[in-house]
Motif scaffolding. Structure first.
Motif, PDB file in Angstrom:
ATOM      1  N   SER B  51      45.785  46.503  47.185  1.00 12.70           N
ATOM      2  CA  SER B  51      45.666  44.862  47.128  1.00 12.70           C
ATOM      3  C   SER B  51      44.299  45.346  45.482  1.00 12.70           C
ATOM      4  O   SER B  51      43.954  46.193  45.671  1.00 12.70           O
ATOM      5  CB  SER B  51      44.489  44.666  47.840  1.00 12.70           C
ATOM      6  N   ILE B  52      44.901  44.267  44.621  1.00 15.58           N
ATOM      7  CA  ILE B  52      44.557  44.698  43.111  1.00 15.58           C
ATOM      8  C   ILE B  52      42.852  43.603  43.413  1.00 15.58           C
ATOM      9  O   ILE B  52      42.395  43.032  42.068  1.00 15.58           O
ATOM     10  CB  ILE B  52      45.852  43.677  42.259  1.00 15.58           C
ATOM     11  N   ILE B  53      42.737  42.954  44.264  1.00 20.96           N
ATOM     12  CA  ILE B  53      41.604  42.316  43.665  1.00 20.96           C
ATOM     13  C   ILE B  53      40.011  42.758  44.731  1.00 20.96           C
ATOM     14  O   ILE B  53      40.344  43.497  45.275  1.00 20.96           O
ATOM     15  CB  ILE B  53      41.338  41.734  46.146  1.00 20.96           C
ATOM     16  N   TYR B  54      39.374  42.799  44.189  1.00 25.24           N
ATOM     17  CA  TYR B  54      37.783  43.253  44.058  1.00 25.24           C
ATOM     18  C   TYR B  54      37.058  42.482  43.480  1.00 25.24           C
ATOM     19  O   TYR B  54      36.804  41.595  42.581  1.00 25.24           O
ATOM     20  CB  TYR B  54      37.568  44.144  43.515  1.00 25.24           C
ATOM     21  N   GLY B  55      36.286  42.232  43.931  1.00 25.31           N
ATOM     22  CA  GLY B  55      34.708  41.067  43.901  1.00 25.31           C
ATOM     23  C   GLY B  55      34.611  40.150  44.040  1.00 25.31           C
ATOM     24  O   GLY B  55      36.193  39.684  44.905  1.00 25.31           O
ATOM     25  N   ASP B  56      34.301  38.876  43.571  1.00 23.55           N
ATOM     26  CA  ASP B  56      35.679  37.251  43.979  1.00 23.55           C
ATOM     27  C   ASP B  56      36.195  37.149  42.676  1.00 23.55           C
ATOM     28  O   ASP B  56      35.309  35.762  42.063  1.00 23.55           O
ATOM     29  CB  ASP B  56      33.943  36.475  43.908  1.00 23.55           C
ATOM     30  N   ILE B  57      36.302  37.637  42.399  1.00 23.43           N
ATOM     31  CA  ILE B  57      37.052  37.313  40.543  1.00 23.43           C
ATOM     32  C   ILE B  57      38.425  36.560  41.279  1.00 23.43           C
ATOM     33  O   ILE B  57      38.970  37.026  41.626  1.00 23.43           O
ATOM     34  CB  ILE B  57      37.990  38.193  39.698  1.00 23.43           C
ATOM     35  N   LEU B  58      38.488  35.221  40.904  1.00 26.83           N
ATOM     36  CA  LEU B  58      39.513  33.957  41.000  1.00 26.83           C
ATOM     37  C   LEU B  58      40.168  34.188  40.611  1.00 26.83           C
ATOM     38  O   LEU B  58      41.771  34.695  40.873  1.00 26.83           O
ATOM     39  CB  LEU B  58      39.082  32.504  40.654  1.00 26.83           C
ATOM     40  N   LEU B  59      40.674  34.408  39.609  1.00 23.26           N
ATOM     41  CA  LEU B  59      41.745  35.218  38.551  1.00 23.26           C
ATOM     42  C   LEU B  59      42.617  36.276  39.508  1.00 23.26           C
ATOM     43  O   LEU B  59      43.899  35.567  39.621  1.00 23.26           O
ATOM     44  CB  LEU B  59      41.222  35.488  37.011  1.00 23.26           C
ATOM     45  N   LEU B  60      42.154  37.132  39.784  1.00 25.21           N
ATOM     46  CA  LEU B  60      43.292  37.820  40.106  1.00 25.21           C
ATOM     47  C   LEU B  60      42.959  37.991  41.813  1.00 25.21           C
ATOM     48  O   LEU B  60      44.670  38.375  42.368  1.00 25.21           O
ATOM     49  CB  LEU B  60      41.842  39.423  40.557  1.00 25.21           C
ATOM     50  N   GLU B  61      42.609  36.402  42.413  1.00 24.29           N
ATOM     51  CA  GLU B  61      43.693  36.316  43.327  1.00 24.29           C
ATOM     52  C   GLU B  61      44.119  35.777  43.049  1.00 24.29           C
ATOM     53  O   GLU B  61      44.864  35.430  44.053  1.00 24.29           O
ATOM     54  CB  GLU B  61      41.977  35.130  44.470  1.00 24.29           C
ATOM     55  N   ILE B  62      44.441  34.899  42.136  1.00 25.73           N
ATOM     56  CA  ILE B  62      45.334  34.104  41.586  1.00 25.73           C
ATOM     57  C   ILE B  62      46.626  35.000  41.462  1.00 25.73           C
ATOM     58  O   ILE B  62      48.038  34.775  41.808  1.00 25.73           O
ATOM     59  CB  ILE B  62      45.377  33.089  40.505  1.00 25.73           C
ATOM     60  N   PHE B  63      46.578  36.446  40.902  1.00 31.58           N
ATOM     61  CA  PHE B  63      47.676  36.796  40.504  1.00 31.58           C
ATOM     62  C   PHE B  63      47.488  37.578  41.324  1.00 31.58           C
ATOM     63  O   PHE B  63      48.929  38.262  42.194  1.00 31.58           O
ATOM     64  CB  PHE B  63      46.998  38.081  39.194  1.00 31.58           C
ATOM     65  N   ASP B  64      47.424  38.060  42.386  1.00 33.83           N
ATOM     66  CA  ASP B  64      47.521  39.104  43.911  1.00 33.83           C
ATOM     67  C   ASP B  64      48.350  37.990  44.728  1.00 33.83           C
ATOM     68  O   ASP B  64      49.068  38.633  45.396  1.00 33.83           O
ATOM     69  CB  ASP B  64      46.595  38.969  44.565  1.00 33.83           C
ATOM     70  N   ALA B  65      47.893  36.730  44.939  1.00 37.01           N
ATOM     71  CA  ALA B  65      49.261  35.744  45.520  1.00 37.01           C
ATOM     72  C   ALA B  65      50.118  35.622  45.073  1.00 37.01           C
ATOM     73  O   ALA B  65      51.339  35.575  45.391  1.00 37.01           O
ATOM     74  CB  ALA B  65      48.487  34.745  45.598  1.00 37.01           C
ATOM     75  N   ILE B  66      50.256  35.217  43.846  1.00 35.25           N
ATOM     76  CA  ILE B  66      51.874  34.640  42.606  1.00 35.25           C
ATOM     77  C   ILE B  66      52.343  35.745  43.118  1.00 35.25           C
ATOM     78  O   ILE B  66      54.208  36.771  42.866  1.00 35.25           O
ATOM     79  CB  ILE B  66      51.534  34.954  41.292  1.00 35.25           C
ATOM     80  N   PHE B  67      52.041  37.910  42.503  1.00 35.25           N
ATOM     81  CA  PHE B  67      52.297  38.824  42.852  1.00 35.25           C
ATOM     82  C   PHE B  67      52.996  38.946  44.605  1.00 35.25           C
ATOM     83  O   PHE B  67      54.305  39.237  44.553  1.00 35.25           O
ATOM     84  CB  PHE B  67      51.846  39.647  42.276  1.00 35.25           C
ATOM     85  N   LYS B  68      52.427  38.561  45.233  1.00 32.04           N
ATOM     86  CA  LYS B  68      52.980  38.551  46.350  1.00 32.04           C
ATOM     87  C   LYS B  68      54.473  37.966  46.829  1.00 32.04           C
ATOM     88  O   LYS B  68      55.088  38.354  47.480  1.00 32.04           O
ATOM     89  CB  LYS B  68      51.989  38.395  47.287  1.00 32.04           C
TER      90      LYS B  68
END
Lengths: 269, 137
Positions: B51-68
């Motif tokens: 996972s590229i998500i760490y903490g509560d960074i919304l941008l990373l969550e969005i990027f993670d979802a787009i990548f998936k």
């Protein structure tokens, strides 16, 4: 005559106002402290902390101050609250100078809501230490009159260790389910916040014997029910199944491509 | 004149066909390898092993979802190309059954994440419509 009646009315109005304000005065000194109860192992209520069983280890101490008046610096006490499915447990520890009286009590007064006003406190669990023995009593409070509850609900224990100082330890168990409560007890319902008053004194007279006190607010947590299956294992199983199917079919497809190459070569030759 | 030229043109047709087959085969294998790479990436990210998500960074969550989502869509896209060429080499057309099978194998990779599942579904449907519209009639 009319003027006199008017004066009497004014005096009556003011005096009733003063009485009413006295009635609604908070019974503690200072604002109530919000405490978060943590689910943990049920401690043995015997006035001793069994370190071999890691009793009370799940939660950190909260420092509270029992005060005689708002300006008083207060008696510092260490406080812990733990909850299990059916009970809320309190641990209170404090030290007094060796010259002080080794007898005394801790009373937990329970409000029927989160209100800290006097009239809302209807239940009291009191542990009194006298000549190194302790007694636990359950009281019902009605308009600041403490009456002994014939059905003792909950548990309490206390101990004083006399060393360089007097080290007091009190443990309480308050029922949070209806099974152990009667009409004269405050029902500590799940997901509701209740005000508790922690009072300390020497002479077991209530409320006259109360010397110092403080108030806390605790929300009774609903026990989390364990799912009938392990979700993590289920997710892992699902991931393995999905990608195994994909992997096997992909491998088979690559095998078919390799076979096709041989077939093409054979046809061409 | 035509009697002399006939063998040459036949040979030329054969050579063209051979070149086409080699090209189709290369496309089949390269597309399949690319699909395999995306399948491994999908296993790592959609299987929640990486996972590229760490903490509560919304941008990373969005990027993670787009990548998936992209990994699933690209897996489907390259597998469809590979399967299309494979079928062409075997002389059979790609059927709706093949497409539905690939669609199911792609979409179940997103089973752990509702957002990824939803957007992957939209993306895969869009690709199917696109491939249907561009095919020769």
């Amino acid at each position: 005559m009319k003027k006199r009646n008017f004066k009497i009315l004014i005096i009556l109005f003011i005096s009733s106002g003063i009485l009413l304000s006295l009635w609604t005065l908070p019974i503690s000194n200072g604002a109530a402290t919000e405490i978060v109860s943590v689910f943990g192992e049920s401690p043995n209520i015997n006035g001793e902390i069994d370190t071999d069983l890691d009793e009370w280890e799940e939660v950190e101490f909260t420092k509270l101050y029992l005060k005689t008046s708002p300006t008083d610096s207060g008696l510092p006490i260490d406080f812990k609250a733990i909850q299990d499915k059916d009970h809320l447990y309190f641990l209170i520890q404090y030290n007094l100078e060796i010259e002080e009286d080794p007898n005394g009590f801790i009373a937990i007064l329970i409000s029927n809501s989160s209100s800290t006003q006097l009239e809302y406190f209807e239940d009291a669990k009191i542990v009194n230490i006298s000549t190194e023995n302790y007694s636990f009593n359950d009281y019902y409070i009605n308009k600041s009159i403490f009456s002994l509850d014939s059905n003792t609900d909950g548990k309490g224990a206390g101990m004083v260790i006399i060393g360089d100082e007097l080290e007091f330890t009190y443990e309480f168990s308050l029922p949070t389910s209806s099974s152990e409560s009667d009409d004269r007890d405050v029902m500590l319902e799940y997901n509701s916040e209740f005000a508790f008053n922690i009072s300390q004194g020497i002479d077991p007279l209530f409320p006259e014997g109360i010397r110092r006190s403080t108030q806390i607010l605790i929300e009774i947590q609903e026990p989390k029910t364990k799912p009938p299956f392990d979700i993590d294992a289920l997710v892992m199983g699902l991931v393995i199944s999905v990608f195994s199917i994909n992997g096997v079919l992909y491998g088979f497809y690559i095998y078919r491509i390799v076979l096709l190459k041989k077939k093409i070569k054979r046809i061409r030759s | 004149m035509s009697k002399f030229k006939k063998p040459d043109s036949k040979r030329k047709i054969e050579l063209d066909k051979k070149a086409d087959d080699i090209f189709a085969y290369k496309t089949t294998i390269i597309s399949a390898i690319l699909a395999g790479i995306f399948l491994i990436n999908s296993l790592l990210f959609n299987g929640n092993f990486v996972s590229i998500i760490y903490g509560d960074i919304l941008l990373l969550e969005i990027f993670d979802a787009i990548f998936k989502i992209m990994v699933i869509i690209l897996f489907f896209f390259f597998m469809t190309i590979s399967l299309g060429n494979y079928k062409e080499l075997t002389g059979k057309p790609v059927t709706w059954k093949d497409i539905v099978g690939l669609f199911i194998l792609s979409i179940i990779q997103s089973v752990l994440n509702a957002v990824v599942f939803g957007f992957s579904m939209i993306g895969l449907i869009f690709i199917i419509i696109y491939l249907y519209l561009i095919q020769e009639r």
